[in-house]
Write an enzyme that holds these catalytic residues in place. Structure first.
Site, short mmCIF file in Angstrom:
data_model
loop_
_atom_site.label_atom_id
_atom_site.label_comp_id
_atom_site.label_asym_id
_atom_site.label_seq_id
_atom_site.Cartn_x
_atom_site.Cartn_y
_atom_site.Cartn_z
N ARG A 94 0.84 -1.21 0.00
CA ARG A 94 0.00 0.00 0.00
C ARG A 94 0.87 1.25 0.00
O ARG A 94 0.56 2.24 -0.65
CB ARG A 94 -0.95 -0.02 1.21
CG ARG A 94 -2.09 0.99 1.11
CD ARG A 94 -1.74 2.34 1.73
NE ARG A 94 -1.28 2.15 3.07
CZ ARG A 94 -0.21 2.74 3.57
NH1 ARG A 94 0.51 3.59 2.87
NH2 ARG A 94 0.15 2.50 4.81
N GLY A 134 9.77 13.44 -1.55
CA GLY A 134 10.83 13.76 -0.60
C GLY A 134 10.50 14.98 0.25
O GLY A 134 10.69 16.12 -0.19
N LEU A 135 10.01 14.73 1.46
CA LEU A 135 9.73 15.84 2.38
C LEU A 135 10.64 15.72 3.62
O LEU A 135 11.34 16.66 3.99
CB LEU A 135 8.25 15.81 2.81
CG LEU A 135 7.80 16.92 3.75
CD1 LEU A 135 7.89 18.29 3.08
CD2 LEU A 135 6.34 16.69 4.21
N GLY A 141 11.72 15.80 10.72
CA GLY A 141 10.69 14.84 10.36
C GLY A 141 9.30 15.38 10.66
O GLY A 141 8.59 15.83 9.76
N SER A 142 8.94 15.44 11.94
CA SER A 142 7.63 15.99 12.31
C SER A 142 7.53 17.47 11.98
O SER A 142 6.43 18.00 11.84
CB SER A 142 7.38 15.78 13.81
OG SER A 142 7.36 14.41 14.11
N PHE A 248 1.39 19.33 2.27
CA PHE A 248 0.30 18.87 3.14
C PHE A 248 -0.97 18.58 2.36
O PHE A 248 -1.77 17.73 2.75
CB PHE A 248 0.01 19.89 4.26
CG PHE A 248 1.03 19.83 5.38
CD1 PHE A 248 1.75 18.69 5.64
CD2 PHE A 248 1.25 20.95 6.18
CE1 PHE A 248 2.68 18.64 6.67
CE2 PHE A 248 2.18 20.91 7.22
CZ PHE A 248 2.90 19.75 7.47
N GLU A 376 3.65 9.83 7.74
CA GLU A 376 2.55 10.76 7.38
C GLU A 376 1.95 11.42 8.62
O GLU A 376 0.74 11.62 8.72
CB GLU A 376 1.49 10.01 6.56
CG GLU A 376 2.14 9.39 5.33
CD GLU A 376 1.22 9.22 4.17
OE1 GLU A 376 0.08 9.67 4.24
OE2 GLU A 376 1.68 8.66 3.16
N ASP A 380 0.91 11.11 17.71
CA ASP A 380 0.90 12.22 18.68
C ASP A 380 0.85 13.57 17.96
O ASP A 380 0.28 14.54 18.47
CB ASP A 380 2.14 12.15 19.59
CG ASP A 380 2.01 11.04 20.63
OD1 ASP A 380 0.89 10.50 20.80
OD2 ASP A 380 3.03 10.69 21.25
#
Ligand code: TGC
Ligand code: FAD
Length: 397
Positions: A94, A134-135, A141-142, A248, A376, A380
């Site tokens: 997936r 590529g983000l 990361g977050s 986003f 993604e 949290d």
């Protein structure tokens, strides 16, 4: 009243159109007949067969909500049903599809120029051209808004930008032909999207090493994107969108897909556990399915799967009408990933020692579902997105 169906306890099928049911049946048949037989060995070998995307392309399963460009143009619920069928087999399969369909094709369809759409979308729809998104960076990361990758004027090539920086944990990057890279644009310092074509990059300017020895998502390829003054034509930049709204917006669709997919993985765990519990006998020849504690585990998991499906259908219908707020998607992404992971871990207990054998499949889903809860937007982080919408107060910083 309808007889109770443990495979669809709340009758979600009655909310689907005939076309959606037909699409779901096609996707389930392909996934069970063609994908499932490959997954155990692929997972053991940490191998991703890129022919899978071509096969999905032939069936019209890629970029399925996009209208035109050889895409099927189906509803968001239909695309969710496809995603659920694929993740019933494996989250890694997936993942490969989500990146191709939601993150890269979706991004090009939403923000690309007409030339970019004509050039990339039809080939991507057939799985002949593979994408990566590529983000995430090693240090961001977050919080992708703090990214360090830059796009500056190229020192020698007129009409070209020079991209430098590193992206990590990027699905499909080692095999991708077109990499949608998000970088800060020199003129404004704002984030923009760039389509980096591997075949056009001079040697040494683009490297995509694989990240090996993962303990989840082993049937999916993950790697880095390393850019060293990589020349990218100005025409390959998304023309208008700037800031985090670009990535986003792509993520809204991919997160919606994960909310569906993880329920597919959970349903597979339920079905495998039910079969095992009916066959396995302990204490005076009773099947362990007869014991109350085992039944409670199945009841909890089946309830969460049914609720998760109904919520995903509701958000899908709103998404079709352009009325799905991003926070709704955060809510179902967080809830379905968390409940799928929690229940899969509990159901794993029913297999006793056999849970340790990869032949039973349940351990693979548990390891995969940890990743779905992480990428993604880790759960949290989605709590904080929801908390901000509920209180009006920003908790990230
Ligand atoms: P924030 O101030 O919240 O927003 C900045 C700008 O972005 C806009 N925006 C959105 N637009 C569309 N959809 C959304 N969901 C949006 N969320 C925010 C917002 O309106 C604003 O626009 P503008 O025009 O005013 O500038 O930004 P922040 O930096 O405070 O964000 C914080 C936070 C935590 C919400 C965000 O950074 C976040 O979601 N972090 C999680 C990172 C993430 O999800 N990374 C995913 C990487 S890709 C991936 O994992 C693929 S895995 C694929 C696979 O294999 O399946
Ligand atoms: P961090 O941001 O370092 O977070 C670590 C922990 O700290 C998390 O639990 C997080 O919730 C918590 N945390 C962070 N900030 C806060 C805060 N303010 N308040 C409370 N808690 C906080 N990215 C892509 O761009 N493209 C891809 O294709 C892609 N594919 C992936 C495939 C795999 C197999 C994996 C594992 C990751 C992939 N990712 C991809 C990256 C993924 O999106 C990131 O791992 C994810 O966004 C989390 O970032 P991080 O790993 O840097 O964790």
């Amino acid at each position: 009243p309808q007889p109770f169906n443990w495979q669809d306890p709340l009758g979600s099928q009655s909310l689907l159109t005939e076309e959606e049911i037909a699409i779901s049946e096609t996707a389930e048949a392909y996934c069970q007949e063609r994908m499932l037989p490959r997954v155990l060995q692929a997972y053991r070998d940490e191998h991703y067969d890129k022919k899978i995307l071509e096969e999905m392309g032939e069936l019209g399963l890629l970029g399925s909500t996009i209208k035109g460009y050889d895409c099927a143009g189906v509803s968001n619920v239909a695309s969710g049903l496809i995603t659920k069928a694929v993740e019933r087999v494996d989250s890694g399969y997936r993942s490969g599809m989500s990146v191709q369909s939601s993150l890269v094709m979706g991004g090009i369809d939403e923000f690309g120029t007409q030339e970019q759409k004509d050039k990339f979308l039809p080939k991507m729809a057939k799985g002949k051209l593979l994408g990566a998104f590529g983000l995430t960076e090693p240090n961001h990361g977050s919080d992708p808004g703090s990214m360090e990758t830059t796009a500056k004027p190229h020192p020698t090539k007129k009409g070209y930008l020079s991209l430098s920086g590193a992206k990590t944990w990027i699905t499909n990057s080692p095999i991708a032909d077109v990499l949608l890279v998000w970088a800060k644009y020199h003129e404004t310092g704002k984030i923009r999207g760039f389509l980096v074509e591997r075949s056009e990059c001079p040697p040494g300017t683009l490297e995509t090493p694989a990240i090996k020895n993962k303990n989840g998502l082993r049937a999916s390829l993950t790697g880095m994107i390393q850019l060293d003054e990589c020349p990218v034509p100005e025409a390959n930049m998304f023309p208008d969108v700037e800031g985090l709204r670009g990535p986003f917006t792509c993520l809204n669709s991919a997160r919606f897909g994960i909310a569906w997919g993880t329920i597919g993985a959970l349903e597979d765990c339920i079905s495998r556990t039910r079969t095992y519990a009916l066959e396995r006998k302990q204490f005076k020849g009773n099947p362990i399915a007869k014991y109350q504690l085992v039944q409670k585990k199945l009841a909890d998991a089946t309830t969460d799967a049914a609720f998760g499906t109904l919520a995903a259908i509701q958000v899908g219908r709103l998404k079709d009408k352009g009325e799905a707020a991003p926070e709704m998607i955060s809510m179902i992404k967080r809830q379905n990933c968390d409940r799928a992971l929690f229940n899969a871990r509990v159901l794993q207990e029913v297999f006793g020692g056999n849970a340790v054998s990869d032949e039973y499949g349940i351990g693979r889903h548990v390891a995969n579902l940890f990743v779905t809860q992480t990428y993604e937007g880790q759960s949290d982080i989605h709590s904080l997105i929801l908390g901000r919408a509920i209180t009006g107060l920003q908790a990230f910083v």
